[in-house]
Design a protein around this motif. Structure first.
Motif, PDB file in Angstrom:
ATOM      1  N   GLU A  33      -3.681   1.048  -0.031  1.00 15.05           N
ATOM      2  CA  GLU A  33      -4.942   1.638   0.431  1.00 15.05           C
ATOM      3  C   GLU A  33      -5.400   0.981   1.736  1.00 15.05           C
ATOM      4  O   GLU A  33      -5.854   1.657   2.670  1.00 15.05           O
ATOM      5  CB  GLU A  33      -6.013   1.487  -0.640  1.00 15.05           C
ATOM      6  CG  GLU A  33      -5.840   2.400  -1.838  1.00 15.05           C
ATOM      7  CD  GLU A  33      -6.045   3.866  -1.474  1.00 15.05           C
ATOM      8  OE1 GLU A  33      -6.909   4.147  -0.627  1.00 15.05           O
ATOM      9  OE2 GLU A  33      -5.325   4.714  -2.029  1.00 15.05           O
ATOM     10  N   ALA A  34      -5.285  -0.343   1.794  1.00 10.76           N
ATOM     11  CA  ALA A  34      -5.686  -1.056   3.005  1.00 10.76           C
ATOM     12  C   ALA A  34      -4.802  -0.663   4.184  1.00 10.76           C
ATOM     13  O   ALA A  34      -5.284  -0.464   5.309  1.00 10.76           O
ATOM     14  CB  ALA A  34      -5.616  -2.560   2.767  1.00 10.76           C
ATOM     15  N   VAL A  35      -3.504  -0.534   3.949  1.00 16.91           N
ATOM     16  CA  VAL A  35      -2.571  -0.132   5.000  1.00 16.91           C
ATOM     17  C   VAL A  35      -2.909   1.268   5.503  1.00 16.91           C
ATOM     18  O   VAL A  35      -2.973   1.517   6.717  1.00 16.91           O
ATOM     19  CB  VAL A  35      -1.124  -0.192   4.479  1.00 16.91           C
ATOM     20  CG1 VAL A  35      -0.170   0.572   5.398  1.00 16.91           C
ATOM     21  CG2 VAL A  35      -0.673  -1.643   4.342  1.00 16.91           C
ATOM     22  N   ALA A  36      -3.105   2.195   4.581  1.00 18.41           N
ATOM     23  CA  ALA A  36      -3.415   3.576   4.969  1.00 18.41           C
ATOM     24  C   ALA A  36      -4.705   3.644   5.783  1.00 18.41           C
ATOM     25  O   ALA A  36      -4.797   4.390   6.768  1.00 18.41           O
ATOM     26  CB  ALA A  36      -3.515   4.459   3.732  1.00 18.41           C
ATOM     27  N   GLY A  37      -5.692   2.850   5.388  1.00 15.77           N
ATOM     28  CA  GLY A  37      -6.939   2.826   6.140  1.00 15.77           C
ATOM     29  C   GLY A  37      -6.759   2.283   7.542  1.00 15.77           C
ATOM     30  O   GLY A  37      -7.335   2.807   8.510  1.00 15.77           O
ATOM     31  N   GLN A  38      -5.945   1.245   7.671  1.00 17.43           N
ATOM     32  CA  GLN A  38      -5.685   0.670   8.986  1.00 17.43           C
ATOM     33  C   GLN A  38      -4.923   1.652   9.870  1.00 17.43           C
ATOM     34  O   GLN A  38      -5.232   1.818  11.054  1.00 17.43           O
ATOM     35  CB  GLN A  38      -4.881  -0.619   8.816  1.00 17.43           C
ATOM     36  CG  GLN A  38      -4.736  -1.459  10.072  1.00 17.43           C
ATOM     37  CD  GLN A  38      -5.948  -2.321  10.359  1.00 17.43           C
ATOM     38  OE1 GLN A  38      -6.924  -2.318   9.589  1.00 17.43           O
ATOM     39  NE2 GLN A  38      -5.920  -3.051  11.458  1.00 17.43           N
ATOM     40  N   LEU A  39      -3.925   2.321   9.297  1.00 19.52           N
ATOM     41  CA  LEU A  39      -3.109   3.252  10.073  1.00 19.52           C
ATOM     42  C   LEU A  39      -3.893   4.481  10.509  1.00 19.52           C
ATOM     43  O   LEU A  39      -3.634   5.042  11.588  1.00 19.52           O
ATOM     44  CB  LEU A  39      -1.890   3.683   9.254  1.00 19.52           C
ATOM     45  CG  LEU A  39      -0.844   2.602   8.979  1.00 19.52           C
ATOM     46  CD1 LEU A  39       0.195   3.128   8.001  1.00 19.52           C
ATOM     47  CD2 LEU A  39      -0.181   2.138  10.265  1.00 19.52           C
ATOM     48  N   LEU A  47       0.608  10.999   7.667  1.00 17.46           N
ATOM     49  CA  LEU A  47       0.484   9.761   6.904  1.00 17.46           C
ATOM     50  C   LEU A  47       0.914  10.065   5.476  1.00 17.46           C
ATOM     51  O   LEU A  47       0.213  10.757   4.742  1.00 17.46           O
ATOM     52  CB  LEU A  47      -0.954   9.243   6.943  1.00 17.46           C
ATOM     53  CG  LEU A  47      -1.201   7.842   6.368  1.00 17.46           C
ATOM     54  CD1 LEU A  47      -0.371   6.793   7.102  1.00 17.46           C
ATOM     55  CD2 LEU A  47      -2.682   7.495   6.435  1.00 17.46           C
ATOM     56  N   LEU A  48       2.103   9.602   5.113  1.00 17.44           N
ATOM     57  CA  LEU A  48       2.660   9.858   3.786  1.00 17.44           C
ATOM     58  C   LEU A  48       2.301   8.698   2.864  1.00 17.44           C
ATOM     59  O   LEU A  48       2.424   7.532   3.247  1.00 17.44           O
ATOM     60  CB  LEU A  48       4.181   9.997   3.868  1.00 17.44           C
ATOM     61  CG  LEU A  48       4.718  11.028   4.862  1.00 17.44           C
ATOM     62  CD1 LEU A  48       6.236  11.055   4.830  1.00 17.44           C
ATOM     63  CD2 LEU A  48       4.152  12.407   4.559  1.00 17.44           C
ATOM     64  N   ARG A  49       1.894   9.044   1.657  1.00 16.91           N
ATOM     65  CA  ARG A  49       1.498   8.014   0.696  1.00 16.91           C
ATOM     66  C   ARG A  49       2.251   8.218  -0.611  1.00 16.91           C
ATOM     67  O   ARG A  49       2.715   9.306  -0.914  1.00 16.91           O
ATOM     68  CB  ARG A  49      -0.011   8.063   0.493  1.00 16.91           C
ATOM     69  CG  ARG A  49      -0.780   7.943   1.804  1.00 16.91           C
ATOM     70  CD  ARG A  49      -2.253   8.131   1.654  1.00 16.91           C
ATOM     71  NE  ARG A  49      -2.875   7.013   0.949  1.00 16.91           N
ATOM     72  CZ  ARG A  49      -4.188   6.814   0.873  1.00 16.91           C
ATOM     73  NH1 ARG A  49      -5.014   7.667   1.455  1.00 16.91           N
ATOM     74  NH2 ARG A  49      -4.679   5.792   0.222  1.00 16.91           N
ATOM     75  N   GLY A  50       2.342   7.152  -1.387  1.00 17.08           N
ATOM     76  CA  GLY A  50       2.999   7.240  -2.687  1.00 17.08           C
ATOM     77  C   GLY A  50       4.510   7.325  -2.600  1.00 17.08           C
ATOM     78  O   GLY A  50       5.164   7.777  -3.547  1.00 17.08           O
ATOM     79  N   LEU A  51       5.115   6.875  -1.514  1.00 21.50           N
ATOM     80  CA  LEU A  51       6.577   6.912  -1.377  1.00 21.50           C
ATOM     81  C   LEU A  51       7.222   5.849  -2.266  1.00 21.50           C
ATOM     82  O   LEU A  51       6.961   4.650  -2.098  1.00 21.50           O
ATOM     83  CB  LEU A  51       6.990   6.660   0.074  1.00 21.50           C
ATOM     84  CG  LEU A  51       6.914   7.829   1.052  1.00 21.50           C
ATOM     85  CD1 LEU A  51       7.143   7.337   2.466  1.00 21.50           C
ATOM     86  CD2 LEU A  51       7.950   8.881   0.692  1.00 21.50           C
ATOM     87  N   GLY A  52       8.045   6.289  -3.189  1.00 24.51           N
ATOM     88  CA  GLY A  52       8.753   5.335  -4.043  1.00 24.51           C
ATOM     89  C   GLY A  52       7.824   4.428  -4.825  1.00 24.51           C
ATOM     90  O   GLY A  52       8.192   3.291  -5.133  1.00 24.51           O
TER      91      GLY A  52
END
Length: 381
Positions: A33-39, A47-52
């Motif tokens: 979540e922190a990474v996605a917010g920063q990106l 922005l792809l999330r939940g990969l693997g």
């Protein structure tokens, strides 16, 4: 292109925020979540999330078609209590970013900031924040995820900080760079008895006492050549913690390590044969299972040539180096791309990886980002 002071400060602050709240392999929900917010602040095209699992990937497209170039870092921390006194030390008891994955992630956020300023001329860049590297499960899970097919790379690059190497210098070589390894879990089953009448039961004690040195004798280490084999007994358990019970079960955990995957097949066969023979001779049941399975990591010559050119262009000193004894699941990307990893020196006197007083040197963030961005410009313009 160099990061400005604000971009670098943001990356350092982000790294230290991750460091305070470490999460273990497969549990990186808040980290992701922190990474996605920063990106999101750097406006990737996707922005792809939940990969693997909890993996995150930022995709930066160029106006013209071309190669897909992936840069990978890791999200997970270790189940080790941090003892360092840095202000940003872990606030989670028994867990710590003691391998530098927080720093690797910060490097990719700088790359994202620079790509937000100027996209490449062709192709696309994928910044992958991968889960579960420490268990060897993350890369395989990401690659197996159906969403990965949309970002499958032509080239994949990664780095790892390396204490013992001078600060900011690089080791980079073609061929094998990290060993194959796997955790072997051996269960032996006999029959419990009252501690006053042990003859009524069947204890695995003697078999375990013979097996542990016999397993380590299968691989005693040495130079990292084609014949290298190392077996390390890491844990053993006999019976239950009770004075009134003679044990009827036991476990041995061992790590098997070879330079290449092909040699691992032979070591596994020898270890399983040894366990079966010892169990049979003692009249015990047995079972073998494997965890933390890492394939060996091998650098592709073309990918290495690209990195060498980037290092030279950025004035970063580098040397061929030697293969590393530790394992690294980045090797999985060799099956889907031309891939290469380099090792970025954290200092000759820096605490070693997985030590409880380790902390990633922030001075490495701009160095890693510059090399990666130069790689983008060289491949994609």
């Amino acid at each position: 292109m160099l990061p400005d002071d604000l971009e670098l400060r943001a990356a350092i602050d982000f790294r230290r925020r991750l460091h305070r709240f470490p999460e273990l392999s497969g549990e990186e929900r808040e980290t992701a979540e922190a990474v996605a917010g920063q990106l999101a602040a750097y406006r990737p095209d996707r922005l792809l999330r939940g990969l693997g699992g909890h993996g995150v990937a930022a995709v930066f497209d160029a106006p013209q078609p071309g190669l897909t170039v992936l840069f990978r870092c890791e999200l997970d921390a270790l189940p080790i209590r941090e003892i360092g006194e840095v202000p940003h030390r872990s606030r989670v008891e028994g867990k710590g970013h003691l391998c530098g994955h927080d720093g690797h992630a910060a490097i990719l956020t700088v790359v994202a900031a620079l790509l937000a300023r100027q996209r490449p001329q062709r192709g696309r860049v994928v910044l992958l924040f991968q889960p579960a590297e420490e268990t060897g499960a993350g890369a395989a899970a990401v690659i197996a995820d159906p969403a990965f097919a949309a970002i499958s790379p032509d080239y994949a690059f990664s780095l790892h900080n390396w204490p013992g190497l001078p600060l900011g210098q690089v080791a980079l070589r073609e061929g094998p760079v990290n060993c194959a390894s796997r955790g072997m879990r051996i269960a032996l089953a006999g029959r419990t008895a009252h501690a006053s009448m042990p003859a009524d039961g069947l204890s695995p004690m003697s078999a375990m006492a013979r097996l542990m040195p016999a397993l380590t004798a299968l691989g005693t280490g040495g130079a990292l050549g084609e014949a290298f084999r190392l077996v390390t007994v890491t844990h053993a358990r006999l019976g239950e913690p009770a004075f009134g019970v003679a044990p009827g079960a036991g476990e041995i955990w061992a790590t098997l390590r070879t330079l290449r995957d092909a040699a691992m097949d032979g070591l596994v066969a020898a270890a399983e044969e040894l366990v079966a023979a010892e169990a049979r001779a003692a009249g015990l049941g047995h079972a073998v299972a494997y965890e933390d399975v890492f394939r060996h990591c091998e650098n592709h010559p073309e990918a290495v040539a690209v990195l060498r050119a980037a290092l030279d262009a950025e004035g970063v000193r580098h040397q061929p180096g030697e293969p590393m004894y530790p394992s690294e699941d980045f090797g999985r990307f060799a099956a889907v791309s031309r891939s290469a990893m380099f090792f970025l020196g954290a200092g000759t006197d820096h605490p070693r990886l997985h030590n409880p007083d380790y902390d990633f040197p922030d001075e490495l963030i701009p160095v890693g980002a510059r090399v990666f961005l130069r790689t983008v410009r060289d491949l994609l313009g």
